[in-house]
Each structure stands twice: as structure tokens, then as C-alpha cells.
Design a protein around this motif. Sequence first.
Motif, PDB file in Angstrom:
ATOM      1  N   VAL A  23       0.836  -1.205   0.000  1.00 56.81           N
ATOM      2  CA  VAL A  23       0.000   0.000   0.000  1.00 56.81           C
ATOM      3  C   VAL A  23       0.870   1.254   0.000  1.00 56.81           C
ATOM      4  CG1 VAL A  23      -1.646   1.345   1.367  1.00 56.81           C
ATOM      5  CG2 VAL A  23      -1.975  -1.118   1.080  1.00 56.81           C
ATOM      6  N   ALA A  24       1.965   1.239   0.767  1.00 52.24           N
ATOM      7  CA  ALA A  24       2.846   2.413   0.813  1.00 52.24           C
ATOM      8  C   ALA A  24       3.484   2.670  -0.542  1.00 52.24           C
ATOM      9  CB  ALA A  24       3.926   2.218   1.864  1.00 52.24           C
ATOM     10  N   SER A  25       3.874   1.601  -1.225  1.00 50.95           N
ATOM     11  CA  SER A  25       4.461   1.751  -2.558  1.00 50.95           C
ATOM     12  C   SER A  25       3.434   2.304  -3.534  1.00 50.95           C
ATOM     13  CB  SER A  25       4.986   0.399  -3.047  1.00 50.95           C
ATOM     14  OG  SER A  25       5.495   0.495  -4.355  1.00 50.95           O
ATOM     15  N   LEU A  26       2.236   1.754  -3.486  1.00 47.48           N
ATOM     16  CA  LEU A  26       1.185   2.166  -4.411  1.00 47.48           C
ATOM     17  C   LEU A  26       0.736   3.603  -4.144  1.00 47.48           C
ATOM     18  CD1 LEU A  26      -1.901   0.003  -5.384  1.00 47.48           C
ATOM     19  CD2 LEU A  26      -2.102   2.450  -5.002  1.00 47.48           C
ATOM     20  N   THR A  27       0.414   3.903  -2.879  1.00 46.16           N
ATOM     21  CA  THR A  27      -0.143   5.225  -2.580  1.00 46.16           C
ATOM     22  C   THR A  27       0.893   6.327  -2.771  1.00 46.16           C
ATOM     23  OG1 THR A  27       0.343   4.905  -0.224  1.00 46.16           O
ATOM     24  CG2 THR A  27      -1.881   4.356  -0.987  1.00 46.16           C
ATOM     25  N   LEU A 205      -2.314  18.429   0.346  1.00 48.84           N
ATOM     26  CA  LEU A 205      -2.996  17.488   1.229  1.00 48.84           C
ATOM     27  C   LEU A 205      -2.578  16.048   0.937  1.00 48.84           C
ATOM     28  CD1 LEU A 205      -6.619  18.983   1.169  1.00 48.84           C
ATOM     29  CD2 LEU A 205      -4.907  19.186   2.992  1.00 48.84           C
ATOM     30  N   LEU A 206      -2.413  15.728  -0.336  1.00 52.35           N
ATOM     31  CA  LEU A 206      -2.040  14.372  -0.717  1.00 52.35           C
ATOM     32  C   LEU A 206      -0.636  14.015  -0.213  1.00 52.35           C
ATOM     33  CD1 LEU A 206      -3.373  14.334  -4.396  1.00 52.35           C
ATOM     34  CD2 LEU A 206      -4.511  13.542  -2.327  1.00 52.35           C
ATOM     35  N   VAL A 207       0.277  14.973  -0.258  1.00 53.83           N
ATOM     36  CA  VAL A 207       1.644  14.707   0.178  1.00 53.83           C
ATOM     37  C   VAL A 207       1.687  14.408   1.676  1.00 53.83           C
ATOM     38  CG1 VAL A 207       3.904  15.773   0.534  1.00 53.83           C
ATOM     39  CG2 VAL A 207       2.762  15.978  -1.667  1.00 53.83           C
ATOM     40  N   VAL A 208       0.923  15.135   2.470  1.00 51.04           N
ATOM     41  CA  VAL A 208       0.870  14.878   3.916  1.00 51.04           C
ATOM     42  C   VAL A 208       0.415  13.443   4.185  1.00 51.04           C
ATOM     43  CG1 VAL A 208      -0.295  15.496   6.071  1.00 51.04           C
ATOM     44  CG2 VAL A 208       0.518  17.284   4.538  1.00 51.04           C
ATOM     45  N   PHE A 209      -0.595  12.997   3.448  1.00 47.44           N
ATOM     46  CA  PHE A 209      -1.084  11.628   3.606  1.00 47.44           C
ATOM     47  C   PHE A 209      -0.008  10.619   3.220  1.00 47.44           C
ATOM     48  CE2 PHE A 209      -3.158   7.900   1.624  1.00 47.44           C
ATOM     49  CZ  PHE A 209      -3.819   7.406   2.738  1.00 47.44           C
ATOM     50  N   GLY A 210       0.675  10.865   2.110  1.00 46.39           N
ATOM     51  CA  GLY A 210       1.719   9.947   1.668  1.00 46.39           C
ATOM     52  C   GLY A 210       2.865   9.858   2.645  1.00 46.39           C
ATOM     53  N   LEU A 211       3.262  10.974   3.228  1.00 46.12           N
ATOM     54  CA  LEU A 211       4.339  10.967   4.228  1.00 46.12           C
ATOM     55  C   LEU A 211       3.941  10.172   5.459  1.00 46.12           C
ATOM     56  CD1 LEU A 211       5.580  14.674   4.019  1.00 46.12           C
ATOM     57  CD2 LEU A 211       6.818  12.625   3.291  1.00 46.12           C
ATOM     58  N   TRP A 212       2.703  10.303   5.861  1.00 48.44           N
ATOM     59  CA  TRP A 212       2.221   9.550   7.033  1.00 48.44           C
ATOM     60  C   TRP A 212       2.308   8.041   6.781  1.00 48.44           C
ATOM     61  CZ3 TRP A 212      -2.540   6.701   7.478  1.00 48.44           C
ATOM     62  CH2 TRP A 212      -2.816   6.250   8.771  1.00 48.44           C
TER      63      TRP A 212
END
Length: 451
Positions: A23-27, A205-212
Amino acid sequence: MQPTAPSAAAPRPGGAGVRRAFVASLTGTALEWYDFAVYSAAAALVFGDLFFPSNDPFTGTLLAFSTYAVGYVSRPLGGFVFGRLGDVIGRKKVLIATLVLIGAATLLIGLLPTYATVGVAAPVALVLLRFAQGVGVGGEWGGAVLLSSEFGDPRRRGFYASAAQVGPPAGNLLANGVLAGLGAALTEEQFLSWGWRVAFLFSGLLVVFGLWIRAKLEETPVFREMEAAQNRPEAPVREVFTTQPRALTAAILSRIAPDVLYAMFTVFVLTYATDELGMSRGSALTAVLIGSSLQIVLIPLAGALSDRVNRRLLYGGSAVAAGIWPFLFFPMVADGSWALLTLGVIGGLVIHSLMYGPQAAFVAEQFSPRLRYTGSSLAYTLAGVVGGAVAPLLFTTLLGTYHAWVPLAVYIAITAALTVTGLGLGRDPAPARDEEPDLYPVGDAASTPVP
């Protein structure tokens, strides 16, 4: 039957750990490709007017696609810098850095004044930010592939590595969806004035989610084993060029046709449909959205299929189909039918999926683990320069020069032949030794094809 990995290999985490890595790779890759894709779509639709004004629409579009190409030309720098760091300091740290870089560049693009406001400073700033985007993407792909594949079973590398491959269509789907929604909700004047900026600002907003998501992951088992064995390379870029030239050549050539085909059916098709076929922007974007949504399912299925059949054979057969499809597509859409355009785009992206699903695994398994991030990143970025970077420019130039679709189709067929050549130079997977950094001398596994 695939051989079993030796017991000396680093143990893989349980199912939950593998799923988190997938999921981390995909998102993460999807978020970064959202940034990249929203720029690509904007280059085709609005940047020519806003940043490169000209009395000739063809010239404005050509200049806008030139900035699209900058994002590919800058990728090798990201491959050199971040690829090296990924093999030296670890996959996770580098992937966080690339996400921040692309997100910041995209956010700033959304705040840029246009040519009408600040003159030539506007396109200069746009090119510099596009360059930064490309550097980040150049370091992203190789690490995203390894993040999922090095957590998973090496005998299922095709499926696990495909997580990073789902990112581009998912990001493209999200980017075009946002642009299509804005285009439907706003007038043409509103969209050109400020509406396009919303898609870029949304990236924050998307980058914050990806970093988390990525911050919660551990380092991959393969890199931890390399650290324990003190087997990290000191000069991985030099080692790849000097010890694994055949592997690098095979990986580069294998990527060219998928890049060009993707540029045709997700980027240039927007310009072709609106300028040549007289269709609306919304209709063209919808066709791309439908094809991209199917890819989210087809790419991992193709990756999984390549674990069960010969990976190179599946990839090569699909490359041949890629060379043939444009000769069917262009006559099919000549009357401006939206239904046939959508069918043609779907056909092109299905063929792309059958190449793109196995691609990450094929590229990664050409290199030994201690050079895998560097080798994969260099192959990805260098192929992008001769493939995806120049494709929209060549499509636009060929169409503007010859006013016919045949040169475009011939160009795609040539790239398909190059990809088939690269696959012939490559090697099939050998899971029993692919994850063992010390099992063979550097260069052996990747430079000599395995029967």
C-alpha cells in the motif's frame, strides 16, 4: 517450478507487513504521479495559452510540451543522486525525500503567476519547478519498486513490484478526474483564470497523507541484510556502468515502448482529440479516465500473470501488440466518435498494462540487490529521456509536419522493436539467488542471461 529461496535470506515479515509495504508503494507513487500527471494534462490543455502565448496554437502547444519533456530530462539526475543514496543509506529515507520534493514543486506551480502578469519570468519559473518534479520522480520509481518487492516473496516479484506500477494510472486517474470535474463545474474563462490552480494546490494534502504512510514503515529486509553483511556499495553508479552494462542496456530498452505508448494514450491523445477531431476537452479526458481506471486492476493482474508464465515472453508479445495497435487506432477514431475514441484508448492502455505490470519486476531482477536501487533508477530515468520525454514533442512535430497519423504509428512501432530487443538481452528471474547479495560476484547475475 520456481526454486525456493535459500534459508540464508533475510526473513520476510508477515502478511500485514507485506500489505503495508504494498500500500505504501502504491499510494506514495500514485500521489507523486498525481503531481506529474496534473502537469502533463495542464500542458496539453492550458499551459500553451497561459505561459507560452503565441498567435500560432501549434507553437504554444509545442512549447508547453517542451516543459513536459524537462520533467523527463531531469529524471537521470534524480536517478543518479537518489538511486545511489537508496543503495547506501536505505530505501525508506530516500522515498520520503522524493515525496517531499515533488509535492513542494507541484504546490508552487499552483501559485505561479502567468506570462500575462510577470512576463518571461513565468515560463522560466515553470521550467525550473518542472525540473524539480522530474528529479524527484527519477529517484522515486526504483525505491517504490523495491519497497514492495523486497518485503514480498521473490517468487511473486511480478505481483509485488507492480504496486509501484499502479501508481501512474492511479495518479493519472485522480489528476484527470480533478481536471475534468473542474472543467465541468467552471466556465472556460474561470478554468483558465484560476480553476487549473486548484488541481495543483490539492497536492499539498495528498503529500501529507503519503508521508504519514511511508513514515510508519520499516526498512526493507533485503537492505537490512546488506547492512548486517556490510555489503553496501561505495560507488554504486560506477559499479552499475562498469560491471552490469548488459543489464542496464536491457532494462533501458525494455522501458521505451511502454513510455511512448503511455504518452500517446494519456497525454497526446488529449491534444489530438481536441485539435484534430474537434472533440471537447471533457470528452477526451473522460476517455482517458475510463482507460486509466481499468489499468488499476489490469496492471497487478499482469504482474501476477508474469509470475506464472515466462515474464519476458508476456512482455515481448505485448510490445509487438503495442507496435500494431496505432495502425488500428487512428483510422478507428477518424470520424470523431467518442465511443470509438474511448475504445481505442482502452485498447492502448490494456496493451500498456500487459507490458507495465511485469516491467518493474523485470527491471529490478536484472541487477544484484546491492546495486538494485541504482540500476533500476538509472534504467528508468535514462529510458524516460529517449522514450516518454520526447514522445509528445515528436507526436506534435510529426503531426504538424506531415498532417497525417502514419508517421506517429511508425514511430511507436520502432519503439516497440527496441523494447523487444531489450527483452532479448535480459535475463529471466532466479529467486534462489536474486536476494542473496554475497551469493555471486557483482555483475554475474545481471550480466549473464539465466537459461
